[in-house]
Design a protein around this motif. Structure first.
Motif, PDB file in Angstrom:
ATOM      1  N   PRO A 110       0.799  -1.206   0.000  1.00 26.10           N
ATOM      2  CA  PRO A 110       0.000   0.000   0.000  1.00 26.10           C
ATOM      3  C   PRO A 110       0.842   1.271   0.000  1.00 26.10           C
ATOM      4  O   PRO A 110       0.395   2.309  -0.442  1.00 26.10           O
ATOM      5  N   GLY A 111       2.072   1.209   0.486  1.00 29.31           N
ATOM      6  CA  GLY A 111       2.985   2.324   0.340  1.00 29.31           C
ATOM      7  C   GLY A 111       2.879   3.431   1.366  1.00 29.31           C
ATOM      8  O   GLY A 111       3.784   4.225   1.493  1.00 29.31           O
ATOM      9  N   THR A 112       1.808   3.520   2.097  1.00 27.88           N
ATOM     10  CA  THR A 112       1.684   4.617   3.048  1.00 27.88           C
ATOM     11  C   THR A 112       1.823   4.139   4.479  1.00 27.88           C
ATOM     12  O   THR A 112       1.589   4.896   5.392  1.00 27.88           O
ATOM     13  N   SER A 113       2.182   2.898   4.657  1.00 26.59           N
ATOM     14  CA  SER A 113       2.303   2.415   6.021  1.00 26.59           C
ATOM     15  C   SER A 113       3.578   1.593   6.165  1.00 26.59           C
ATOM     16  O   SER A 113       4.146   1.126   5.193  1.00 26.59           O
ATOM     17  N   SER A 114       4.006   1.475   7.394  1.00 25.14           N
ATOM     18  CA  SER A 114       5.180   0.667   7.665  1.00 25.14           C
ATOM     19  C   SER A 114       5.057   0.059   9.052  1.00 25.14           C
ATOM     20  O   SER A 114       4.323   0.561   9.900  1.00 25.14           O
ATOM     21  N   GLU A 115       5.774  -1.040   9.269  1.00 25.65           N
ATOM     22  CA  GLU A 115       5.769  -1.675  10.575  1.00 25.65           C
ATOM     23  C   GLU A 115       7.038  -1.277  11.313  1.00 25.65           C
ATOM     24  O   GLU A 115       8.134  -1.372  10.775  1.00 25.65           O
ATOM     25  N   ILE A 116       6.847  -0.819  12.534  1.00 26.88           N
ATOM     26  CA  ILE A 116       7.947  -0.424  13.391  1.00 26.88           C
ATOM     27  C   ILE A 116       7.912  -1.319  14.613  1.00 26.88           C
ATOM     28  O   ILE A 116       6.859  -1.492  15.217  1.00 26.88           O
ATOM     29  N   THR A 117       9.037  -1.903  14.968  1.00 26.02           N
ATOM     30  CA  THR A 117       9.091  -2.724  16.172  1.00 26.02           C
ATOM     31  C   THR A 117      10.113  -2.130  17.120  1.00 26.02           C
ATOM     32  O   THR A 117      11.078  -1.490  16.691  1.00 26.02           O
ATOM     33  N   GLY A 118       9.876  -2.318  18.402  1.00 21.94           N
ATOM     34  CA  GLY A 118      10.815  -1.828  19.392  1.00 21.94           C
ATOM     35  C   GLY A 118      10.257  -1.931  20.793  1.00 21.94           C
ATOM     36  O   GLY A 118       9.159  -2.440  21.021  1.00 21.94           O
ATOM     37  N   GLU A 119      11.045  -1.433  21.718  1.00 20.55           N
ATOM     38  CA  GLU A 119      10.687  -1.453  23.134  1.00 20.55           C
ATOM     39  C   GLU A 119      10.065  -0.113  23.511  1.00 20.55           C
ATOM     40  O   GLU A 119      10.555   0.938  23.114  1.00 20.55           O
ATOM     41  N   VAL A 153       5.997   0.328  29.983  1.00 19.33           N
ATOM     42  CA  VAL A 153       7.356   0.643  29.551  1.00 19.33           C
ATOM     43  C   VAL A 153       8.174  -0.645  29.608  1.00 19.33           C
ATOM     44  O   VAL A 153       8.074  -1.417  30.556  1.00 19.33           O
ATOM     45  N   GLY A 154       8.935  -0.892  28.558  1.00 20.74           N
ATOM     46  CA  GLY A 154       9.755  -2.100  28.482  1.00 20.74           C
ATOM     47  C   GLY A 154       9.152  -3.196  27.629  1.00 20.74           C
ATOM     48  O   GLY A 154       9.861  -4.115  27.230  1.00 20.74           O
ATOM     49  N   ASP A 155       7.853  -3.126  27.341  1.00 18.32           N
ATOM     50  CA  ASP A 155       7.215  -4.134  26.491  1.00 18.32           C
ATOM     51  C   ASP A 155       7.689  -3.967  25.045  1.00 18.32           C
ATOM     52  O   ASP A 155       7.856  -2.852  24.546  1.00 18.32           O
ATOM     53  N   GLU A 156       7.887  -5.086  24.358  1.00 21.81           N
ATOM     54  CA  GLU A 156       8.248  -5.092  22.943  1.00 21.81           C
ATOM     55  C   GLU A 156       6.962  -5.073  22.126  1.00 21.81           C
ATOM     56  O   GLU A 156       6.061  -5.881  22.366  1.00 21.81           O
ATOM     57  N   VAL A 157       6.859  -4.142  21.166  1.00 22.34           N
ATOM     58  CA  VAL A 157       5.648  -4.007  20.374  1.00 22.34           C
ATOM     59  C   VAL A 157       5.961  -3.899  18.890  1.00 22.34           C
ATOM     60  O   VAL A 157       7.082  -3.570  18.497  1.00 22.34           O
ATOM     61  N   ALA A 158       4.950  -4.183  18.082  1.00 21.52           N
ATOM     62  CA  ALA A 158       4.992  -3.973  16.636  1.00 21.52           C
ATOM     63  C   ALA A 158       3.872  -2.999  16.315  1.00 21.52           C
ATOM     64  O   ALA A 158       2.717  -3.225  16.681  1.00 21.52           O
ATOM     65  N   ILE A 159       4.215  -1.921  15.654  1.00 22.30           N
ATOM     66  CA  ILE A 159       3.262  -0.854  15.358  1.00 22.30           C
ATOM     67  C   ILE A 159       3.151  -0.703  13.849  1.00 22.30           C
ATOM     68  O   ILE A 159       4.164  -0.579  13.156  1.00 22.30           O
ATOM     69  N   MET A 160       1.930  -0.718  13.327  1.00 21.63           N
ATOM     70  CA  MET A 160       1.685  -0.387  11.923  1.00 21.63           C
ATOM     71  C   MET A 160       1.268   1.077  11.913  1.00 21.63           C
ATOM     72  O   MET A 160       0.268   1.442  12.527  1.00 21.63           O
ATOM     73  N   ALA A 161       2.057   1.898  11.236  1.00 23.29           N
ATOM     74  CA  ALA A 161       1.827   3.331  11.272  1.00 23.29           C
ATOM     75  C   ALA A 161       1.802   3.913   9.877  1.00 23.29           C
ATOM     76  O   ALA A 161       2.390   3.364   8.947  1.00 23.29           O
ATOM     77  N   GLY A 204       7.241  13.078  11.782  1.00 24.08           N
ATOM     78  CA  GLY A 204       7.129  14.192  12.711  1.00 24.08           C
ATOM     79  C   GLY A 204       7.092  13.710  14.142  1.00 24.08           C
ATOM     80  O   GLY A 204       7.351  12.538  14.443  1.00 24.08           O
ATOM     81  N   GLU A 205       6.760  14.614  15.027  1.00 25.43           N
ATOM     82  CA  GLU A 205       6.701  14.267  16.442  1.00 25.43           C
ATOM     83  C   GLU A 205       5.536  13.334  16.743  1.00 25.43           C
ATOM     84  O   GLU A 205       5.638  12.461  17.590  1.00 25.43           O
ATOM     85  N   LEU A 206       4.410  13.494  16.025  1.00 22.10           N
ATOM     86  CA  LEU A 206       3.235  12.641  16.208  1.00 22.10           C
ATOM     87  C   LEU A 206       2.940  11.900  14.908  1.00 22.10           C
ATOM     88  O   LEU A 206       2.785  12.505  13.861  1.00 22.10           O
ATOM     89  N   VAL A 207       2.862  10.563  14.996  1.00 20.51           N
ATOM     90  CA  VAL A 207       2.596   9.725  13.835  1.00 20.51           C
ATOM     91  C   VAL A 207       1.373   8.867  14.134  1.00 20.51           C
ATOM     92  O   VAL A 207       1.322   8.202  15.177  1.00 20.51           O
ATOM     93  N   SER A 208       0.400   8.873  13.245  1.00 22.88           N
ATOM     94  CA  SER A 208      -0.802   8.061  13.438  1.00 22.88           C
ATOM     95  C   SER A 208      -0.506   6.591  13.211  1.00 22.88           C
ATOM     96  O   SER A 208       0.128   6.221  12.221  1.00 22.88           O
ATOM     97  N   ALA A 209      -0.951   5.768  14.137  1.00 21.89           N
ATOM     98  CA  ALA A 209      -0.799   4.318  14.024  1.00 21.89           C
ATOM     99  C   ALA A 209      -2.194   3.702  13.981  1.00 21.89           C
ATOM    100  O   ALA A 209      -3.125   4.244  14.545  1.00 21.89           O
ATOM    101  N   TYR A 210      -2.326   2.583  13.280  1.00 16.88           N
ATOM    102  CA  TYR A 210      -3.628   1.946  13.214  1.00 16.88           C
ATOM    103  C   TYR A 210      -3.623   0.519  13.722  1.00 16.88           C
ATOM    104  O   TYR A 210      -4.657  -0.134  13.774  1.00 16.88           O
ATOM    105  N   SER A 211      -2.474   0.045  14.148  1.00 20.56           N
ATOM    106  CA  SER A 211      -2.394  -1.299  14.698  1.00 20.56           C
ATOM    107  C   SER A 211      -1.238  -1.352  15.676  1.00 20.56           C
ATOM    108  O   SER A 211      -0.172  -0.797  15.421  1.00 20.56           O
ATOM    109  N   LEU A 212      -1.475  -2.016  16.799  1.00 26.23           N
ATOM    110  CA  LEU A 212      -0.451  -2.158  17.834  1.00 26.23           C
ATOM    111  C   LEU A 212      -0.575  -3.547  18.433  1.00 26.23           C
ATOM    112  O   LEU A 212      -1.657  -3.943  18.860  1.00 26.23           O
TER     113      LEU A 212
END
Length: 118
Positions: free
Chosen positions: A43-52, A93-101, A106-114
Motif C-alpha cells: 500500500p505504500g503509506t504504512s510501515s511496521e515499526i518494532t521496538g521497546e 514501559v519495556g514491552d516489545e511491540v509492533a506498530i503499523m503506522a 514528525g513528532e506525532l505519527v498516526s498508528a492503526y495497529s499495535l
C-alpha cells in the motif's frame, strides 16, 4: 461531532474501510485495496515499526482514549486509539511491540495497529 471516518470504493462498493482518524481510515482502505488486488504491491503509506516502549501516555479525545507511545531510541510518538488496539491499555514501559503506522516522521505519527512483538 465526528466519531469515525469511512472510505468506500465507488466501483466496488463492498470495499469499505473505517478508522478513528483520517490517516487510520486511509491506511485501512489501502490495505483492503491491496488485499482485494485492486492495487498491486505494498500500500505504500504504512510501515511496521518494532521496538521497546520507552514511554507511554494516554489522553481522552472526543470520548475516545488515545495512547501515545514512544519507542526506545525514537523521537516520534505513535498515536493509537484503544478501539484500534485492545492491548494498548495494558502495555507498560519495556514491552516489545509492533506498530503499523502511517507515513510520517514528525513528532506525532498516526498508528492503526499495535501488537506485542513475538
Amino acid at each position: 461531532l465526528v466519531k469515525m471516518y469511512s472510505m468506500v470504493n465507488v466501483q466496488q462498493y463492498q470495499i469499505v474501510a473505517v478508522g478513528n482518524s483520517v490517516a487510520e481510515c486511509e491506511a485501512n482502505y489501502l490495505k483492503l485495496l491491496s488485499n482485494d488486488n485492486v492495487i498491486s504491491g505494498d500500500p505504500g503509506t504504512s510501515s511496521e515499526i518494532t521496538g521497546e516502549i520507552a514511554e507511554i501516555r494516554s489522553a481522552v479525545i472526543d470520548g475516545n482514549t488515545v495512547y501515545y507511545i514512544r519507542l526506545t531510541g525514537g523521537d516520534s510518538y505513535y498515536m493509537v486509539s484503544a478501539s484500534s488496539s485492545e492491548i494498548a491499555p495494558i502495555l507498560d514501559v519495556g514491552d516489545e511491540v509492533a506498530i503499523m503506522a502511517g507515513s510520517g516522521d514528525g513528532e506525532l505519527v498516526s498508528a492503526y495497529s499495535l501488537e506485542r512483538a513475538d
